[in-house]
Design a protein around this motif. Structure first.
Motif, mmCIF file in Angstrom:
data_model
loop_
_atom_site.group_PDB
_atom_site.id
_atom_site.type_symbol
_atom_site.label_atom_id
_atom_site.label_comp_id
_atom_site.label_asym_id
_atom_site.label_seq_id
_atom_site.Cartn_x
_atom_site.Cartn_y
_atom_site.Cartn_z
ATOM 1 N N ALA A 1 15.374 44.521 -55.736
ATOM 2 C CA ALA A 1 14.230 43.765 -56.256
ATOM 3 C C ALA A 1 14.702 42.661 -57.195
ATOM 4 O O ALA A 1 14.186 41.532 -57.158
ATOM 5 N N GLU A 2 15.697 42.959 -58.022
ATOM 6 C CA GLU A 2 16.226 41.943 -58.929
ATOM 7 C C GLU A 2 16.933 40.835 -58.158
ATOM 8 O O GLU A 2 16.871 39.663 -58.554
ATOM 9 N N ARG A 3 17.597 41.181 -57.062
ATOM 10 C CA ARG A 3 18.223 40.146 -56.234
ATOM 11 C C ARG A 3 17.176 39.224 -55.619
ATOM 12 O O ARG A 3 17.383 38.008 -55.515
ATOM 13 N N VAL A 4 16.056 39.802 -55.200
ATOM 14 C CA VAL A 4 14.970 38.976 -54.676
ATOM 15 C C VAL A 4 14.462 38.034 -55.761
ATOM 16 O O VAL A 4 14.247 36.834 -55.518
ATOM 17 N N GLU A 5 14.275 38.548 -56.969
ATOM 18 C CA GLU A 5 13.805 37.721 -58.076
ATOM 19 C C GLU A 5 14.779 36.594 -58.362
ATOM 20 O O GLU A 5 14.379 35.448 -58.595
ATOM 21 N N ARG A 6 16.075 36.896 -58.346
ATOM 22 C CA ARG A 6 17.073 35.851 -58.599
ATOM 23 C C ARG A 6 17.082 34.818 -57.473
ATOM 24 O O ARG A 6 17.222 33.621 -57.725
ATOM 25 N N ALA A 7 16.939 35.290 -56.240
ATOM 26 C CA ALA A 7 16.930 34.351 -55.118
ATOM 27 C C ALA A 7 15.759 33.382 -55.220
ATOM 28 O O ALA A 7 15.882 32.206 -54.888
ATOM 29 N N LEU A 8 14.608 33.884 -55.697
ATOM 30 C CA LEU A 8 13.437 33.028 -55.848
ATOM 31 C C LEU A 8 13.504 32.177 -57.105
ATOM 32 O O LEU A 8 12.772 31.184 -57.218
ATOM 33 N N GLY A 9 14.339 32.556 -58.051
ATOM 34 C CA GLY A 9 14.492 31.779 -59.270
ATOM 35 C C GLY A 9 13.207 31.659 -60.065
ATOM 36 O O GLY A 9 12.966 30.646 -60.733
ATOM 37 N N GLY A 10 12.359 32.675 -59.995
ATOM 38 C CA GLY A 10 11.094 32.648 -60.721
ATOM 39 C C GLY A 10 9.973 31.941 -59.983
ATOM 40 O O GLY A 10 8.829 31.959 -60.437
ATOM 41 N N ALA A 11 10.278 31.310 -58.849
ATOM 42 C CA ALA A 11 9.250 30.583 -58.086
ATOM 43 C C ALA A 11 8.547 31.551 -57.131
ATOM 44 O O ALA A 11 8.800 31.565 -55.926
ATOM 45 N N THR A 12 7.665 32.401 -57.672
ATOM 46 C CA THR A 12 7.007 33.431 -56.865
ATOM 47 C C THR A 12 5.608 33.023 -56.420
ATOM 48 O O THR A 12 4.885 33.829 -55.842
ATOM 49 N N GLY A 13 5.205 31.790 -56.700
ATOM 50 C CA GLY A 13 3.887 31.337 -56.298
ATOM 51 C C GLY A 13 3.749 31.214 -54.792
ATOM 52 O O GLY A 13 4.673 30.795 -54.106
ATOM 53 N N GLY A 14 2.565 31.584 -54.289
ATOM 54 C CA GLY A 14 2.290 31.503 -52.860
ATOM 55 C C GLY A 14 2.406 32.836 -52.163
ATOM 56 O O GLY A 14 1.783 33.047 -51.126
ATOM 57 N N TRP A 15 3.226 33.738 -52.689
ATOM 58 C CA TRP A 15 3.327 35.089 -52.144
ATOM 59 C C TRP A 15 2.463 36.045 -52.952
ATOM 60 O O TRP A 15 2.137 35.787 -54.109
ATOM 61 N N ARG A 16 2.128 37.155 -52.367
ATOM 62 C CA ARG A 16 1.355 38.185 -53.060
ATOM 63 C C ARG A 16 2.172 39.468 -53.178
ATOM 64 O O ARG A 16 2.332 40.020 -54.251
ATOM 65 N N SER A 17 2.667 39.949 -52.034
ATOM 66 C CA SER A 17 3.612 41.066 -52.043
ATOM 67 C C SER A 17 4.721 40.766 -51.062
ATOM 68 O O SER A 17 4.528 40.039 -50.084
ATOM 69 N N LEU A 18 5.889 41.338 -51.333
ATOM 70 C CA LEU A 18 7.050 41.190 -50.465
ATOM 71 C C LEU A 18 7.673 42.562 -50.259
ATOM 72 O O LEU A 18 7.959 43.272 -51.230
ATOM 73 N N ALA A 19 7.854 42.940 -49.008
ATOM 74 C CA ALA A 19 8.575 44.162 -48.665
ATOM 75 C C ALA A 19 9.891 43.725 -48.036
ATOM 76 O O ALA A 19 9.903 43.019 -47.032
ATOM 77 N N VAL A 20 11.003 44.124 -48.654
ATOM 78 C CA VAL A 20 12.320 43.594 -48.302
ATOM 79 C C VAL A 20 13.269 44.747 -48.009
ATOM 80 O O VAL A 20 13.257 45.769 -48.704
ATOM 81 N N ALA A 21 14.101 44.579 -46.992
ATOM 82 C CA ALA A 21 15.122 45.581 -46.682
ATOM 83 C C ALA A 21 16.428 44.901 -46.329
ATOM 84 O O ALA A 21 16.444 43.858 -45.671
ATOM 85 N N GLU A 22 17.520 45.496 -46.780
ATOM 86 C CA GLU A 22 18.871 45.140 -46.342
ATOM 87 C C GLU A 22 19.379 46.265 -45.462
ATOM 88 O O GLU A 22 19.266 47.442 -45.821
#
Length: 471
Positions: free
Chosen positions: A34-55
Motif C-alpha cells: 500500500a505504501e508503494r502504491v502511495e509513493r508511486a502516485l506521489g500523493g496524486a490520488t484524485g480521480g480514484w475512489r478505491s484501488l485493489a492491487v496485487a503483485e
C-alpha cells in the motif's frame, strides 16, 4: 435571505452533488505494498475512489486495498482480495486463451472463416472474416453492433448500460448486417471479440460462452468468484459499486451478447491473481500470448498485447505483456513481465485510468499522473455555456413578465444547470462549489425553485500507451 440560500445550496451540493473522487485513508492487506502504491502516485490520488492491487509471481501473491470500496461518502472500508470488481476487457485474454485451446484441441483453426462455426453468417461480409482477424482486431468489423450503437447515446445520458439489449441472437443479426471494411486499419472491436467467443462455444459444443469459460479457464484454475452477468440477477450482491470521476454512481453493465468481450465480467483480486500466475507459467492457452500481428506500435496475439519497454533509469529493455479494461464505472490493468516472472494487477472503481499505475508498480517507479487537459478544457467550456444559458434566462425573466417568457426562461436555466451537472469538471473541483454556483445562478426575486437534477461525466481514460484505451 441570500446567505441562507447559499448555505442550503452548499449543504445540498456536499450531500448529493458531484464529488471529486480521491483515495481515502482506509487500508487493507499488505501495508508495504500500500505504501508503494502511495509513493508511486506521489500523493496524486484524485480521480480514484478505491484501488485493489496485487503483485504476483509464479509462487506468491501480495495484495493491498486502498480507499473506499463502499457506496457511502467518507473514509469507508478498503477492498479485500475477495471484493468483486467489474473486470472489463481483460476478459478478452480469457477469450484469447479459449481460441488457443480450441486450436490445440483441433476444434478450430486460426484461418477458419467465422461462418464455418456460425452458419447464420453464411453469405454475409462478417461470415468471411477469420478467427485470427477477430482476435487481432483486424477483421474490418466496426467496434460495436448496430443495436448497442443505437442505445449508446440514450444509455449515456440515462446513466444506463449500453449492452443489455443485445442477446446472442441479436448479436448475430447485427453481425449479419454489419459492414466489413477490408481497408480499415486495426480497430478495437467488441463486436468482433463477442463473435469470436460465440463461435468458440459452438466449435466446442458448449451451450454458451459462459459454460465454455467455466469449463476451460475459471473452473480448472479455481476462480470460483469470477462470473458473467447476462442479467442483473447475475451481478454479485457484494460487488464494489462503480463511479464516474465526478462521484456520481455509474450504471452496472449486463447483457448476454457481448459477454466474450468483457462487458459484464465480475472477478476478485484473488481470482485474477490465479489467472496471472497461470499466464506467467504454462497455464491454459498461453499460446495466445505470442504476437501474430501489429496494432498501434505494439504486437498483438490472441487479445494479449506485447509492448517493448526501452531501457531507462538503469532498467534494461524488456517486453511488457498486458491488457487493460473498462466498464461504465471501473478501470483495470493486468501487466506481466514474463522474463522476470512478475506481474501487477490494479482494479479501480472509477473511470480514472489505472494503466500507468500498473506499469509503474511493475517497474518500481513513480506513475505519470495528470489530468487530461483537453477533457478539462471541454468540461470548463460546458460550464461556461451553462452559465451563459442561466444568466440569459435570468435576464429574460426579469425583462419579460408574461408567464410564457418566465416558463421558457426557467426551462433554459434548467437545461443549463443539467448540462453543467452532467459534464462539468467535477473530477477536478469539489461538490460544494458546484452546489453554490448552481444556487447563485438560480437565485432571483420571488423564486422558490430548487435545482437538483442528477447527471454524469464519463471521460474515457488513457491506456497502456498513453494515448489509447483498450477496453
Amino acid at each position: 435571505m441570500l446567505a441562507a440560500s447559499l448555505v442550503v445550496a452548499l449543504a445540498l451540493g456536499l450531500l448529493v452533488g458531484p464529488e471529486r473522487q480521491h483515495v481515502s485513508t482506509a487500508r487493507s492487506g499488505d501495508r508495504a505494498l500500500a505504501e508503494r502504491v502511495e509513493r508511486a502516485l506521489g500523493g496524486a490520488t484524485g480521480g480514484w475512489r478505491s484501488l485493489a492491487v496485487a503483485e504476483v509471481t509464479p509462487d506468491t501473491v501480495t495484495w493491498a486495498g486502498l480507499g473506499n470500496a463502499g457506496a457511502g461518502r467518507g473514509t469507508g472500508v478498503a477492498p479485500l482480495d475477495t471484493t468483486p470488481y467489474e473486470l472489463g476487457s481483460i476478459t478478452k485474454t480469457f477469450t484469447g486463451s479459449l481460441l488457443a485451446q480450441a486450436i490445440e484441441r483441433g476444434e478450430a483453426r486460426a484461418e477458419d472463416p467465422l461462418a464455418s462455426h456460425l452458419p447464420e453468417l453464411r453469405g454475409t461480409p462478417a461470415g468471411g472474416v477469420t478467427l485470427a482477424s477477430l482476435a487481432q482486431h483486424s477483421s474490418g468489423l466496426p467496434p460495436i453492433g448496430a443495436t448497442a450503437a443505437g442505445s449508446g447515446f440514450v444509455a449515456s445520458w440515462g446513466n444506463e448500460g449500453p449492452y443489455a439489449s443485445t442477446s446472442t441472437a441479436q448479436l448475430l443479426r447485427d453481425a449479419a448486417a454489419a459492414p466489413v471494411d477490408t481497408q480499415q486499419p486495426p480497430t478495437y472491436s467488441n463486436l468482433g471479440f463477442s463473435l469470436l467467443g460465440t463461435a468458440l462455444a459452438r466449435a466446442a459444443g458448449a451451450p454458451d460462452y459462459a459454460t465454455l469459460l467455466r469449463d476451460r479457464v475459471t473452473g480448472p484454475l479455481g476462480m470460483a468468484d469470477t462470473g458473467l452477468a447476462a442479467t442483473p440477477a447475475d451481478i454479485p450482491a457484494d460487488a464494489a459499486p462503480g463511479f464516474h470521476v465526478n462521484g456520481l454512481p455509474a450504471p452496472r453493465w449486463d447483457g448476454e451478447g457481448y459477454l466474450p468481450s468483457g462487458t459484464a465480467t465480475f472477478t476478485t483480486l484473488a481470482d485474477l491473481a490465479r489467472w496471472a500466475q497461470s499466464q506467467l507459467g504454462d497455464g491454459p492457452g498461453v499460446a495466445a500470448q505470442r504476437p501474430t500481428a501489429e496494432m498501434d506500435g505494439s504486437g498483438i496475439g490472441w487479445a494479449w498485447v506485447t509492448t517493448d519497454l526501452p531501457a531507462a533509469d538503469g532498467r534494461p529493455a524488456r517486453e511488457l505483456l498486458w491488457h487493460n479494461g473498462g466498464t461504465g464505472g471501473f478501470r483495470t490493468m493486468l501487466a506481466l513481465d514474463r522474463a522476470a516472472g512478475r506481474g501487477v494487477i490494479v482494479l479501480g472503481n472509477t473511470t480514472q485510468s489505472v494503466d500507468a499505475l500498473g506499469v509503474a508498480l511493475l517497474e518500481d517507479r513513480p506513475a505519470p499522473v495528470r489530468t487530461d487537459p483537453i477533457l478539462l478544457g471541454v468540461s470548463w467550456f460546458v460550464v461556461g455555456v451553462a452559465a451563459l444559458l442561466s444568466l440569459s434566462a435570468l435576464a429574460a425573466a426579469r425583462r419579460f413578465r408574461s408567464g410564457v417568457h418566465v416558463v421558457g426562461s426557467l426551462a433554459a436555466a434548467a437545461f443549463g444547470l443539467l448540462l453543467a451537472w452532467h459534464s462539468g469538471p467535477w473530477f477536478a473541483v469539489g461538490a460544494g462549489s458546484g452546489g453554490c454556483c448552481s444556487r447563485r445562478r438560480w437565485q432571483r426575486p420571488c423564486s422558490r425553485r430548487r435545482p437538483g437534477a442528477p447527471g454524469r461525466c464519463c471521460p474515457r481514460g488513457g491506456p497502456g500507451s498513453p494515448s489509447r484505451g483498450w477496453w
